[in-house]
Design an enzyme around this catalytic site. Structure first.
Site, PDB file in Angstrom:
ATOM      1  N   ASP A 250      -7.319  -3.836   0.132  1.00 17.29           N
ATOM      2  CA  ASP A 250      -6.842  -3.655   1.521  1.00 17.29           C
ATOM      3  C   ASP A 250      -8.270  -3.812   2.280  1.00 17.29           C
ATOM      4  O   ASP A 250      -8.541  -3.189   3.411  1.00 17.29           O
ATOM      5  CB  ASP A 250      -6.230  -2.456   1.697  1.00 17.29           C
ATOM      6  CG  ASP A 250      -5.417  -2.630   3.255  1.00 17.29           C
ATOM      7  OD1 ASP A 250      -5.624  -3.796   3.701  1.00 17.29           O
ATOM      8  OD2 ASP A 250      -4.820  -1.777   3.913  1.00 17.29           O
TER       9      ASP A 250
ATOM     10  N   HIS B 186       0.925  -1.069  -0.043  1.00 17.02           N
ATOM     11  CA  HIS B 186       0.004   0.144   0.085  1.00 17.02           C
ATOM     12  C   HIS B 186       0.769   1.231   0.075  1.00 17.02           C
ATOM     13  O   HIS B 186       1.144   1.941   1.086  1.00 17.02           O
ATOM     14  CB  HIS B 186      -0.990  -0.115   1.224  1.00 17.02           C
ATOM     15  CG  HIS B 186      -0.547  -0.358   2.425  1.00 17.02           C
ATOM     16  ND1 HIS B 186       0.523  -0.066   2.977  1.00 17.02           N
ATOM     17  CD2 HIS B 186      -1.307  -1.298   3.319  1.00 17.02           C
ATOM     18  CE1 HIS B 186       0.560  -0.594   4.447  1.00 17.02           C
ATOM     19  NE2 HIS B 186      -0.621  -1.374   4.475  1.00 17.02           N
TER      20      HIS B 186
END
Length: 371
Positions: free
Chosen positions: A255, A200
């Protein structure tokens, strides 16, 4: 057979796609309607949960998560862990092993595990619980034997981690840099040792500055691959555009947490409680804690940023598949798995096919119709 405007590895074809479990042939036909858009199924390499279920629960949690995300166009994914005591991680991996071994006919294919914790830097935990530990070859091999670890996130500046990276690569694991307080130089050293991605991007790492480029700077300057969460909350659109210009194979992940697909309220994220409100998930402190993003919305967000549809499609399908060396997924060509999404002109899902099976889009898991 599906008919419409088909995205192939060599470009768009208007015509027909014939398939069983795998794609048989694609034939051009100028008389076919171009109203329907046919893309490769989405590949999500960072998924913690959905439909009120968290991967760390173990058992059949992975099957529930795979079923939910299939209803949003994800045809293959990695079940993703959190930092936790070793026993809790093993419990989650035993559950995932069952999902990886057999795909539910109405669900996505679980390709393996993304081990996001516990080999992180305590200074950059973000929403991760504090149960960090130092990685060792024996520990990783032991966990890998329970369920196949395809991606592993670590902080390379932690003592012993840099030297471990080549051994992890030799196991066939993609090593990613994340939850790291390391410097630009630490990032470059990790890439030279064999690390191949960033977890991320921008979140959970030292930021980019012109005097101290940080871990984000190492990614922008040197990465071929990195994952990013395009929910327009985890990274400003300007940061997303910068990363798209710098990293050739930047790809989207969700996510997604257990709050995905659920009403506002309190949910589990590993051992912690998180709150879903106004389209995001946060700890009680206010810090972002994963997302409620789905891959169909990720595609629409990327197009909204100005990417053409073919480029956006690669970033939710082909690039993450290539990252795992899954050359028979993430693309529509004869011989590849029949992992397919069909969209209307507004990029809303009309049909999802996983390995030849049509997925019901009514979301019976949460009682809501797919939208």
């Amino acid at each position: 057979m599906l008919s419409g405007r088909i995205l192939t590895p060599t470009g768009w074809i208007t015509g027909h796609l014939h398939y069983g479990q795998r794609i048989h042939r694609i034939e051009a036909d100028s008389a076919a309607s171009a109203e329907r858009i046919i893309l490769p199924g989405f590949v999500d390499l960072h998924v913690h949960g959905a439909a009120g279920v968290d991967i760390m629960q173990g058992g059949d949690a992975g099957t529930t998560v795979a079923r939910f995300h299939a209803r949003h166009g994800t045809t293959s994914l990695l079940g993703t862990t959190l930092t936790a005591p070793e026993a809790a991680i093993r419990h989650a991996l035993h559950g995932l092993a069952g999902t990886i071994g057999r795909r539910a006919r109405d669900g996505a294919r679980m390709l393996g595990v993304h081990l996001e914790g516990p080999f992180l830097n305590r200074q950059r935990l973000g929403a991760q619980p504090p149960d960090v530990t130092v990685a060792s070859r024996a520990l990783v091999e032991s966990l890998h034997a329970v369920a196949p670890i395809r991606v592993l996130t670590l902080a390379p500046e932690v003592a012993g981690h840099l030297e471990l990276i080549p051994h992890l690569c030799a196991l066939g694991i993609r090593v990613q840099i994340g939850h790291s307080a390391g410097s630009y130089d630490d990032g470059v050293a990790a890439l030279r040792a064999g690390a191949s991605g960033f977890t991320h991007l921008f979140n959970g790492m030292t930021g980019m500055g012109h005097y101290q480029p940080g871990m984000a700077g190492a990614a922008l300057a040197h990465a071929e691959y990195a994952e990013i969460i395009p929910d327009l909350l985890h990274a400003h659109p300007g940061a997303l555009r910068s990363a798209l210009r710098c990293i050739p194979r930047l790809y989207a992940v969700t996510d997604a947490t257990s709050a995905t697909g659920m009403p506002d309220g309190e949910y589990a994220l590993g051992s912690q409680r998180v709150i879903k409100c106004m389209g995001c998930v946060r700890l009680a402190t206010g810090s972002l804690a994963g997302s409620v993003l789905t891959m169909d919305q990720a595609l629409r967000n990327l197009v909204g940023l100005g990417l053409d549809l073919a480029d956006a499609s690669q970033r939710v399908s082909r690039f993450p598949a290539d990252y795992l060396n899954e050359t028979e997924r993430g693309r529509l060509r004869p011989g590849a798995w029949a992992d397919i999404v069909v969209l209307d002109r507004d990029l809303q899902l009309e049909q999802v096919v996983v390995e030849g099976d049509t997925i019901p889009l009514t979301d019976s898991l949460t009682g809501a119709a797919h939208a």
